[in-house]
Design a protein around this motif. Structure first.
Motif, short mmCIF file in Angstrom:
data_model
loop_
_atom_site.label_atom_id
_atom_site.label_comp_id
_atom_site.label_asym_id
_atom_site.label_seq_id
_atom_site.Cartn_x
_atom_site.Cartn_y
_atom_site.Cartn_z
N SER A 73 0.81 -1.22 0.00
CA SER A 73 0.00 0.00 0.00
C SER A 73 0.85 1.27 0.00
N ASN A 74 2.11 1.17 0.36
CA ASN A 74 2.98 2.34 0.27
C ASN A 74 3.47 2.55 -1.17
N LEU A 75 3.31 1.54 -2.01
CA LEU A 75 3.70 1.65 -3.41
C LEU A 75 2.48 1.89 -4.29
N CYS A 76 1.35 1.35 -3.88
CA CYS A 76 0.08 1.47 -4.60
C CYS A 76 -0.98 1.72 -3.53
N ILE A 77 -1.53 2.92 -3.50
CA ILE A 77 -2.42 3.24 -2.38
C ILE A 77 -3.68 2.38 -2.36
N GLU A 78 -4.04 1.79 -3.51
CA GLU A 78 -5.17 0.87 -3.54
C GLU A 78 -4.78 -0.42 -2.83
N GLY A 79 -3.51 -0.77 -2.91
CA GLY A 79 -2.99 -1.91 -2.16
C GLY A 79 -2.85 -3.20 -2.93
N ALA A 80 -3.32 -3.24 -4.18
CA ALA A 80 -3.28 -4.51 -4.90
C ALA A 80 -2.92 -4.34 -6.38
N PHE A 81 -2.44 -3.17 -6.78
CA PHE A 81 -2.09 -2.93 -8.19
C PHE A 81 -3.26 -3.25 -9.11
N PHE A 82 -4.45 -2.78 -8.76
CA PHE A 82 -5.64 -3.09 -9.53
C PHE A 82 -6.49 -1.83 -9.63
N ARG A 83 -6.86 -1.47 -10.86
CA ARG A 83 -7.71 -0.28 -11.06
C ARG A 83 -8.57 -0.50 -12.28
N ASP A 84 -9.84 -0.14 -12.18
CA ASP A 84 -10.79 -0.26 -13.29
C ASP A 84 -10.82 -1.66 -13.89
N GLY A 85 -10.76 -2.67 -13.01
CA GLY A 85 -10.86 -4.05 -13.46
C GLY A 85 -9.62 -4.61 -14.13
N LYS A 86 -8.48 -3.89 -14.03
CA LYS A 86 -7.25 -4.35 -14.68
C LYS A 86 -6.05 -4.13 -13.76
N TYR A 87 -4.98 -4.86 -14.07
CA TYR A 87 -3.71 -4.67 -13.37
C TYR A 87 -3.22 -3.25 -13.64
N CYS A 88 -2.68 -2.59 -12.62
CA CYS A 88 -2.18 -1.22 -12.77
C CYS A 88 -0.94 -1.04 -11.91
N ASP A 89 0.15 -0.60 -12.51
CA ASP A 89 1.35 -0.29 -11.73
C ASP A 89 1.89 1.10 -12.06
N ILE A 90 0.98 1.98 -12.46
CA ILE A 90 1.37 3.32 -12.89
C ILE A 90 2.12 4.09 -11.79
N CYS A 91 1.77 3.86 -10.54
CA CYS A 91 2.45 4.58 -9.45
C CYS A 91 3.89 4.11 -9.25
N THR A 92 4.18 2.85 -9.57
CA THR A 92 5.55 2.36 -9.41
C THR A 92 6.42 2.80 -10.57
N ARG A 93 5.81 3.09 -11.71
CA ARG A 93 6.57 3.52 -12.89
C ARG A 93 6.61 5.04 -13.03
N GLY A 94 5.68 5.70 -12.39
CA GLY A 94 5.59 7.15 -12.52
C GLY A 94 5.51 7.79 -11.15
N SER A 95 4.57 8.67 -11.01
CA SER A 95 4.41 9.41 -9.77
C SER A 95 3.37 8.75 -8.87
N VAL A 96 3.64 8.76 -7.56
CA VAL A 96 2.66 8.24 -6.60
C VAL A 96 1.40 9.10 -6.60
N TRP A 97 1.47 10.28 -7.13
CA TRP A 97 0.32 11.19 -7.17
C TRP A 97 -0.74 10.70 -8.15
N ASN A 98 -0.40 9.74 -9.01
CA ASN A 98 -1.39 9.16 -9.92
C ASN A 98 -2.53 8.50 -9.16
N GLY A 99 -2.23 7.97 -7.99
CA GLY A 99 -3.26 7.34 -7.17
C GLY A 99 -4.34 8.33 -6.74
N ILE A 100 -3.95 9.58 -6.55
CA ILE A 100 -4.92 10.63 -6.20
C ILE A 100 -5.73 10.98 -7.43
N LYS A 101 -5.05 11.16 -8.54
CA LYS A 101 -5.69 11.51 -9.81
C LYS A 101 -6.80 10.50 -10.15
N HIS A 102 -6.55 9.22 -9.91
CA HIS A 102 -7.51 8.18 -10.25
C HIS A 102 -8.39 7.75 -9.07
#
Length: 168
Positions: A18-47
């Motif tokens: 959860s410190n790497l992906c605030i959702e806690g499971a690398f999952f968003r909109d029904g799909k795998y998501c690792d945008i916060c580990t590759r980019g900015s952690v602020w993406n979790g707020i945006k989405h």
């Protein structure tokens, strides 16, 4: 802090990312998501990843940033225990100064020695909530051959998970 002031040894067990992906499971909109580990952690707020709420996502992200920047694990914990090599490596790189905190890896062994190596049975027992990552588990199972999943539990995601299984 009270334990540290009283010279009591403190151990933190990290079970999630959860410190790497605030959702806690690398999952968003029904799909795998690792945008916060590759980019900015602020993406979790945006989405609005945490509890599908932008304010909750902001607060969770700010908490993670504060812990990281102030190296609170270094200061407050004598030892950090992680449940997988992945969580240990990711946390060692992003959160904790390695010389200060010792990592012990305690692996969750999924291998069933009595079954042929090509057949895997996976059992999940727990709450059916987004933070537990059962959506991610279902997604990963769809990519495995010769594997079966049994889910035991209840929670707010029960109907959603049943619907996802019916569609697959």
């Amino acid at each position: 802090l009270a334990a540290k002031l009283a010279n009591v040894r403190t151990v933190l067990t990290l079970h999630s990312v959860s410190n790497l992906c605030i959702e806690g499971a690398f999952f968003r909109d029904g799909k795998y998501c690792d945008i916060c580990t590759r980019g900015s952690v602020w993406n979790g707020i945006k989405h609005s990843c945490y509890k599908s709420n932008r304010l909750a996502s902001l607060l969770r992200t700010l908490g993670n940033v504060i812990v990281s920047k102030l190296h609170l694990f270094d200061f407050l914990c004598d030892e950090v225990v992680v449940v997988s090599k992945y969580i240990g490596q990711r946390n060692q790189r992003r959160l904790v100064r390695p010389p200060v905190v010792k990592y012990n890896v305690v692996l969750n062994d999924l291998e069933n020695k009595q079954e042929p190596p090509h057949l895997r049975r996976i059992l999940y027992v727990g709450r059916l909530t987004a933070s537990k990552g059962v959506d991610t588990l279902l997604y990963l199972m769809s990519h495995l051959r010769n594997a079966s999943l049994t889910v035991i539990g209840d929670g707010i995601m029960r109907d959603h998970l049943l619907e996802a299984v019916e569609k697959s």
